[in-house]
Design a protein around this motif. Structure first.
Motif, PDB file in Angstrom:
ATOM      1  N   VAL A 263       0.845  -1.197   0.000  1.00  0.00           N
ATOM      2  CA  VAL A 263       0.000   0.000   0.000  1.00  0.00           C
ATOM      3  C   VAL A 263       0.878   1.245   0.000  1.00  0.00           C
ATOM      4  CG1 VAL A 263      -1.996  -1.069   1.120  1.00  0.00           C
ATOM      5  CG2 VAL A 263      -0.146  -0.169   2.534  1.00  0.00           C
ATOM      6  N   PHE A 264       0.330   2.323  -0.558  1.00  0.00           N
ATOM      7  CA  PHE A 264       1.113   3.546  -0.717  1.00  0.00           C
ATOM      8  C   PHE A 264       0.234   4.772  -0.488  1.00  0.00           C
ATOM      9  CE2 PHE A 264       2.854   0.129  -3.188  1.00  0.00           C
ATOM     10  CZ  PHE A 264       4.192   0.145  -2.823  1.00  0.00           C
ATOM     11  N   ASP A 265       0.901   5.882  -0.214  1.00  0.00           N
ATOM     12  CA  ASP A 265       0.189   7.116   0.096  1.00  0.00           C
ATOM     13  C   ASP A 265      -0.686   7.545  -1.077  1.00  0.00           C
ATOM     14  OD1 ASP A 265      -0.617   9.248   1.599  1.00  0.00           O
ATOM     15  OD2 ASP A 265       1.208  10.422   1.323  1.00  0.00           O
ATOM     16  N   LYS A 266      -0.128   7.476  -2.283  1.00  0.00           N
ATOM     17  CA  LYS A 266      -0.891   7.797  -3.490  1.00  0.00           C
ATOM     18  C   LYS A 266      -0.884   6.575  -4.401  1.00  0.00           C
ATOM     19  CE  LYS A 266       0.038  12.775  -3.363  1.00  0.00           C
ATOM     20  NZ  LYS A 266       0.618  13.949  -4.083  1.00  0.00           N
ATOM     21  N   GLU A 267      -2.088   6.104  -4.717  1.00  0.00           N
ATOM     22  CA  GLU A 267      -2.215   4.916  -5.559  1.00  0.00           C
ATOM     23  C   GLU A 267      -3.029   5.254  -6.805  1.00  0.00           C
ATOM     24  OE1 GLU A 267      -3.803   1.752  -3.129  1.00  0.00           O
ATOM     25  OE2 GLU A 267      -2.053   1.733  -1.815  1.00  0.00           O
ATOM     26  N   PRO A 268      -2.653   4.696  -7.978  1.00  0.00           N
ATOM     27  CA  PRO A 268      -1.524   3.796  -8.180  1.00  0.00           C
ATOM     28  C   PRO A 268      -0.179   4.513  -8.031  1.00  0.00           C
ATOM     29  CG  PRO A 268      -2.489   4.398 -10.275  1.00  0.00           C
ATOM     30  CD  PRO A 268      -3.402   4.942  -9.231  1.00  0.00           C
ATOM     31  N   LEU A 269       0.819   3.766  -7.612  1.00  0.00           N
ATOM     32  CA  LEU A 269       2.151   4.314  -7.393  1.00  0.00           C
ATOM     33  C   LEU A 269       2.794   4.665  -8.729  1.00  0.00           C
ATOM     34  CD1 LEU A 269       4.207   4.726  -5.006  1.00  0.00           C
ATOM     35  CD2 LEU A 269       5.216   2.556  -5.723  1.00  0.00           C
ATOM     36  N   SER A 270       3.395   5.845  -8.800  1.00  0.00           N
ATOM     37  CA  SER A 270       4.101   6.246 -10.014  1.00  0.00           C
ATOM     38  C   SER A 270       5.306   5.345 -10.242  1.00  0.00           C
ATOM     39  CB  SER A 270       4.567   7.701  -9.883  1.00  0.00           C
ATOM     40  OG  SER A 270       5.478   8.033 -10.919  1.00  0.00           O
ATOM     41  N   THR A 271       5.544   5.005 -11.486  1.00  0.00           N
ATOM     42  CA  THR A 271       6.714   4.175 -11.819  1.00  0.00           C
ATOM     43  C   THR A 271       8.018   4.926 -11.584  1.00  0.00           C
ATOM     44  OG1 THR A 271       6.503   4.842 -14.142  1.00  0.00           O
ATOM     45  CG2 THR A 271       5.479   2.752 -13.487  1.00  0.00           C
ATOM     46  N   ASN A 272       7.918   6.235 -11.365  1.00  0.00           N
ATOM     47  CA  ASN A 272       9.104   7.049 -11.072  1.00  0.00           C
ATOM     48  C   ASN A 272       9.342   7.217  -9.573  1.00  0.00           C
ATOM     49  OD1 ASN A 272       9.616   7.608 -13.844  1.00  0.00           O
ATOM     50  ND2 ASN A 272       8.045   9.199 -13.831  1.00  0.00           N
ATOM     51  N   HIS A 273       8.542   6.550  -8.766  1.00  0.00           N
ATOM     52  CA  HIS A 273       8.682   6.704  -7.316  1.00  0.00           C
ATOM     53  C   HIS A 273      10.064   6.217  -6.867  1.00  0.00           C
ATOM     54  CE1 HIS A 273       7.916   6.521  -3.017  1.00  0.00           C
ATOM     55  NE2 HIS A 273       6.760   7.127  -3.210  1.00  0.00           N
ATOM     56  N   PRO A 274      10.741   6.969  -6.009  1.00  0.00           N
ATOM     57  CA  PRO A 274      12.093   6.595  -5.563  1.00  0.00           C
ATOM     58  C   PRO A 274      12.178   5.202  -4.949  1.00  0.00           C
ATOM     59  CG  PRO A 274      11.610   8.849  -4.933  1.00  0.00           C
ATOM     60  CD  PRO A 274      10.333   8.290  -5.480  1.00  0.00           C
ATOM     61  N   LEU A 275      11.135   4.760  -4.243  1.00  0.00           N
ATOM     62  CA  LEU A 275      11.190   3.438  -3.612  1.00  0.00           C
ATOM     63  C   LEU A 275      11.386   2.320  -4.632  1.00  0.00           C
ATOM     64  CD1 LEU A 275       8.404   3.806  -0.895  1.00  0.00           C
ATOM     65  CD2 LEU A 275      10.846   3.449  -0.459  1.00  0.00           C
ATOM     66  N   LEU A 276      10.908   2.533  -5.862  1.00  0.00           N
ATOM     67  CA  LEU A 276      11.017   1.492  -6.890  1.00  0.00           C
ATOM     68  C   LEU A 276      12.430   1.367  -7.452  1.00  0.00           C
ATOM     69  CD1 LEU A 276       7.663   1.931  -8.849  1.00  0.00           C
ATOM     70  CD2 LEU A 276       8.191   0.435  -6.915  1.00  0.00           C
ATOM     71  N   THR A 277      13.318   2.252  -7.059  1.00  0.00           N
ATOM     72  CA  THR A 277      14.710   2.160  -7.517  1.00  0.00           C
ATOM     73  C   THR A 277      15.552   1.277  -6.600  1.00  0.00           C
ATOM     74  OG1 THR A 277      15.453   4.095  -6.233  1.00  0.00           O
ATOM     75  CG2 THR A 277      14.533   4.516  -8.425  1.00  0.00           C
ATOM     76  N   LEU A 278      14.972   0.849  -5.482  1.00  0.00           N
ATOM     77  CA  LEU A 278      15.748   0.149  -4.464  1.00  0.00           C
ATOM     78  C   LEU A 278      15.577  -1.366  -4.546  1.00  0.00           C
ATOM     79  CD1 LEU A 278      14.865   2.442  -1.415  1.00  0.00           C
ATOM     80  CD2 LEU A 278      16.797   2.638  -2.992  1.00  0.00           C
ATOM     81  N   THR A 279      16.684  -2.075  -4.475  1.00  0.00           N
ATOM     82  CA  THR A 279      16.610  -3.538  -4.490  1.00  0.00           C
ATOM     83  C   THR A 279      16.149  -4.104  -3.152  1.00  0.00           C
ATOM     84  OG1 THR A 279      18.953  -3.695  -3.882  1.00  0.00           O
ATOM     85  CG2 THR A 279      18.414  -3.762  -6.242  1.00  0.00           C
ATOM     86  N   ASN A 280      16.237  -3.311  -2.088  1.00  0.00           N
ATOM     87  CA  ASN A 280      15.807  -3.802  -0.773  1.00  0.00           C
ATOM     88  C   ASN A 280      14.393  -3.334  -0.416  1.00  0.00           C
ATOM     89  OD1 ASN A 280      16.641  -1.136  -0.459  1.00  0.00           O
ATOM     90  ND2 ASN A 280      17.533  -1.466   1.570  1.00  0.00           N
ATOM     91  N   CYS A 281      13.607  -3.037  -1.450  1.00  0.00           N
ATOM     92  CA  CYS A 281      12.196  -2.703  -1.241  1.00  0.00           C
ATOM     93  C   CYS A 281      11.351  -3.515  -2.216  1.00  0.00           C
ATOM     94  CB  CYS A 281      11.956  -1.209  -1.451  1.00  0.00           C
ATOM     95  SG  CYS A 281      10.226  -0.731  -1.217  1.00  0.00           S
ATOM     96  N   VAL A 282      10.493  -4.362  -1.684  1.00  0.00           N
ATOM     97  CA  VAL A 282       9.553  -5.121  -2.508  1.00  0.00           C
ATOM     98  C   VAL A 282       8.228  -4.372  -2.505  1.00  0.00           C
ATOM     99  CG1 VAL A 282       8.313  -7.291  -2.793  1.00  0.00           C
ATOM    100  CG2 VAL A 282      10.679  -7.304  -1.972  1.00  0.00           C
ATOM    101  N   ALA A 283       7.739  -4.041  -3.691  1.00  0.00           N
ATOM    102  CA  ALA A 283       6.510  -3.254  -3.814  1.00  0.00           C
ATOM    103  C   ALA A 283       5.473  -4.026  -4.625  1.00  0.00           C
ATOM    104  CB  ALA A 283       6.808  -1.922  -4.495  1.00  0.00           C
ATOM    105  N   LEU A 284       4.257  -4.108  -4.090  1.00  0.00           N
ATOM    106  CA  LEU A 284       3.145  -4.793  -4.749  1.00  0.00           C
ATOM    107  C   LEU A 284       1.985  -3.826  -4.970  1.00  0.00           C
ATOM    108  CD1 LEU A 284       3.089  -8.093  -2.613  1.00  0.00           C
ATOM    109  CD2 LEU A 284       4.304  -7.681  -4.765  1.00  0.00           C
ATOM    110  N   PRO A 285       1.122  -4.085  -5.964  1.00  0.00           N
ATOM    111  CA  PRO A 285       0.056  -3.139  -6.317  1.00  0.00           C
ATOM    112  C   PRO A 285      -1.248  -3.340  -5.539  1.00  0.00           C
ATOM    113  CG  PRO A 285       0.167  -4.847  -7.970  1.00  0.00           C
ATOM    114  CD  PRO A 285       1.276  -5.139  -6.984  1.00  0.00           C
ATOM    115  N   HIS A 286      -1.177  -3.263  -4.201  1.00  0.00           N
ATOM    116  CA  HIS A 286      -2.356  -3.341  -3.324  1.00  0.00           C
ATOM    117  C   HIS A 286      -3.182  -4.591  -3.615  1.00  0.00           C
ATOM    118  CE1 HIS A 286      -5.188  -0.626  -0.775  1.00  0.00           C
ATOM    119  NE2 HIS A 286      -5.344  -1.904  -0.476  1.00  0.00           N
TER     120      HIS A 286
END
Length: 328
Positions: A263-286
């Motif tokens: 889950v994220f503050d603004k959904e859907p999450l932008s593909t440019n979001h900084p968190l998506l650049t990190l290998t130690n962050c797994v992100a799923l689409p709610h």
């Protein structure tokens, strides 16, 4: 004359048929796009009931247009997309769909915990990108789950279900809740803790608390700095509870080991979001409740809430029961 309702997204045909039997139905026919605000503003003027999703912002300005509106049925457990105070002031009932997604969301939460701890997404990409050349002792080594300490923030239905899964991994389980739950402690062998101590002690911190004004940015820079550098943060509740800028900084500078987010503050999450650049962050689409069985049951319960109320009976689940009392 049948009551009029508007449905903001395509739902299973058999559940739609049930609603059409009891109501005069109009529906936004798309499955993968949200109803435009302009259309929602037009449709709400004519209906007795609104069947909506978390993707719609049901604010006071929209509710003010619904001169005949009696109920907003939200196909979700959470309802932070709806201005409950405004709905209550306008004598509009709000309903939700608790209970039916408890086990499914707990499954996803524990799966995300495992995926993050064992670096599964990173490992899959490593293989797919042709980087796997040989076995190596410390290649993609992650964190142990068995015997670790799990901290649960929010011991509701999903928190309890997650604790049951963790027991199978012989995890020590501590929890923080607005009020202690002695009956849950006795039943599951979990220990109550302050939020500060939970963050300091836990190897995994799972956020399962509802989104409220009190829990907005509950986990920020100060809280993340209390966690161990080997700790992992999991959030499958609501965006906005974890400050994403502070989380990014904590992950970049290895203040914590990793994060798993559904889950994220603004959904859907932008593909440019900084968190998506990190290998130690797994992100799923709610997708916490995304099994066929659970999503169908959510749709059915939302329909049942709406139809039952419009037929003059008390619905199974209501968020602002004072509206029911006022109508009696």
């Amino acid at each position: 004359m049948k009551p009029k309702i508007f449905i903001t997204r395509k739902i299973p045909e058999d559940i739609l048929a049930l609603m059409e039997e009891a109501c005069e139905v109009k529906i936004w026919p798309e499955e993968d796009t949200t109803v435009p605000r302009s259309i929602l503003e037009q449709e709400i003027r004519e209906v007795d009931g609104l069947y909506c999703l978390l993707t719609e912002s049901i604010d006071d300005s929209l509710l003010a247009l619904g001169k005949n509106l009696k109920i907003v049925s939200n196909m979700a457990v959470g309802y932070n997309n709806i201005d409950i105070e405004a709905a209550t002031a306008r004598n509009i009932l709000v309903t939700n769909t608790p209970g039916v997604l408890t086990e499914t969301t707990a499954d996803l939460t524990f799966a995300l915990l495992m995926m993050t701890a064992r670096r599964m997404e990173e490992a899959s990409q490593y293989l797919r990108q042709g980087k796997w050349k040989t076995w190596s002792p410390m290649l993609l080594a992650g964190q142990d789950i068995f015997g670790a300490t799990l901290g649960i923030v929010g011991m509701g239905r999903i928190g309890e279900a997650l604790a049951k899964r963790a027991k199978g991994f012989d995890m020590k389980i501590i929890y923080y809740n607005r009020t202690p739950k002695p009956e849950v402690e006795k039943k599951l062998g979990v220990l109550y803790s302050s939020l500060e101590e939970l963050l300091k002690e836990s190897d995994f911190v799972c956020i399962l608390t509802p989104y409220t004004t009190e829990t907005r940015n509950l986990i920020g820079k100060k809280e993340l700095e209390l966690m161990k550098p080997t700790s992992i943060l999991i959030n499958t509740s609501r965006g906005g509870i974890v400050n994403e800028e502070d989380l990014y900084e904590a992950l970049v500078h290895h203040k914590i080991y990793a994060a798993g987010l559904d889950v994220f503050d603004k959904e859907p999450l932008s593909t440019n979001h900084p968190l998506l650049t990190l290998t130690n962050c797994v992100a799923l689409p709610h997708i916490g409740s995304a099994t066929i069985k659970t999503r169908r049951e959510m749709a059915r319960l939302a329909a049942q809430n709406l139809i039952t109320f419009l037929q003059g009976q008390q619905p199974p689940h209501c968020v602002n029961p004072s509206v029911l009392a006022a109508k009696q």
